[in-house]
Design a protein around this motif. Sequence first.
Motif, short mmCIF file in Angstrom:
data_model
loop_
_atom_site.label_atom_id
_atom_site.label_comp_id
_atom_site.label_asym_id
_atom_site.label_seq_id
_atom_site.Cartn_x
_atom_site.Cartn_y
_atom_site.Cartn_z
N VAL A 7 0.86 -1.18 0.00
CA VAL A 7 0.00 0.00 0.00
C VAL A 7 0.90 1.23 0.00
O VAL A 7 1.75 1.39 0.88
N ILE A 8 0.73 2.06 -1.03
CA ILE A 8 1.50 3.30 -1.15
C ILE A 8 0.56 4.44 -1.51
O ILE A 8 -0.55 4.22 -1.99
N GLY A 9 1.04 5.65 -1.31
CA GLY A 9 0.25 6.82 -1.67
C GLY A 9 1.13 8.01 -1.94
O GLY A 9 2.31 8.01 -1.58
N GLY A 10 0.55 9.00 -2.57
CA GLY A 10 1.27 10.22 -2.86
C GLY A 10 0.46 11.15 -3.74
O GLY A 10 -0.67 10.82 -4.12
N ARG A 11 1.05 12.27 -4.03
CA ARG A 11 0.37 13.24 -4.90
C ARG A 11 0.40 12.74 -6.34
O ARG A 11 1.43 12.24 -6.80
N VAL A 12 -0.73 12.86 -7.02
CA VAL A 12 -0.84 12.43 -8.41
C VAL A 12 -1.06 13.63 -9.32
O VAL A 12 -1.59 14.66 -8.90
N LYS A 13 -0.64 13.49 -10.58
CA LYS A 13 -0.81 14.57 -11.55
C LYS A 13 -2.28 14.77 -11.90
O LYS A 13 -2.74 15.88 -12.09
N ASN A 14 -3.00 13.66 -12.00
CA ASN A 14 -4.42 13.67 -12.33
C ASN A 14 -5.14 12.76 -11.34
O ASN A 14 -4.80 11.59 -11.24
N TYR A 35 -5.03 -9.52 0.94
CA TYR A 35 -5.73 -8.35 0.42
C TYR A 35 -6.57 -7.68 1.50
O TYR A 35 -6.66 -6.46 1.56
N ALA A 36 -7.19 -8.46 2.37
CA ALA A 36 -8.07 -7.89 3.40
C ALA A 36 -7.32 -6.91 4.30
O ALA A 36 -7.80 -5.80 4.55
N SER A 37 -6.15 -7.29 4.76
CA SER A 37 -5.38 -6.39 5.63
C SER A 37 -4.83 -5.20 4.84
O SER A 37 -4.76 -4.08 5.36
N ALA A 38 -4.48 -5.40 3.58
CA ALA A 38 -4.02 -4.29 2.73
C ALA A 38 -5.15 -3.30 2.48
O ALA A 38 -4.95 -2.09 2.54
N ALA A 39 -6.34 -3.81 2.22
CA ALA A 39 -7.50 -2.95 1.97
C ALA A 39 -7.84 -2.13 3.21
O ALA A 39 -8.20 -0.95 3.11
N GLU A 40 -7.72 -2.73 4.38
CA GLU A 40 -7.98 -2.02 5.62
C GLU A 40 -6.97 -0.88 5.81
O GLU A 40 -7.34 0.25 6.17
N ALA A 41 -5.70 -1.15 5.55
CA ALA A 41 -4.66 -0.13 5.66
C ALA A 41 -4.86 0.96 4.61
O ALA A 41 -4.72 2.16 4.90
N TYR A 57 -4.01 6.88 -2.66
CA TYR A 57 -3.42 5.65 -2.15
C TYR A 57 -3.87 4.48 -3.00
O TYR A 57 -5.02 4.46 -3.48
N VAL A 58 -2.98 3.53 -3.21
CA VAL A 58 -3.29 2.37 -4.03
C VAL A 58 -2.77 1.09 -3.36
O VAL A 58 -1.85 1.13 -2.56
N VAL A 59 -3.38 -0.03 -3.75
CA VAL A 59 -2.93 -1.35 -3.33
C VAL A 59 -2.27 -2.00 -4.54
O VAL A 59 -2.88 -2.10 -5.61
N VAL A 60 -1.01 -2.41 -4.38
CA VAL A 60 -0.26 -3.08 -5.44
C VAL A 60 -0.19 -4.56 -5.11
O VAL A 60 0.24 -4.93 -4.02
#
Length: 72
Positions: A7-14, A35-41, A57-60
């Motif tokens: 799980v990562i996140g950041g500023r996006v252009k669009n 996936y369940a614990s990643a989705a919760e985070a 934020y996205v789940v990879v």
Amino acid sequence: MQKLHLVIGGRVKNPQGTEFVDLQALDYVGVFPDYASAAEAWRGAAQRSVDDAEMKYVVVHLHRLLEPGSED
């Protein structure tokens, strides 16, 4: 097989895309065993930044990258 998720996140252009503005400034929430614990985070991180339209934020699915031919 362990199904790792990042799980990562950041500023996006669009806000409709996933092209991050500054890869050095990414927020690494963590790596999760399913996936369940990643989705919760992901949900928690996304809710903390709900007022910032440029933050995403996205789940990879790391397990798909590690074993491309495997089933989900």
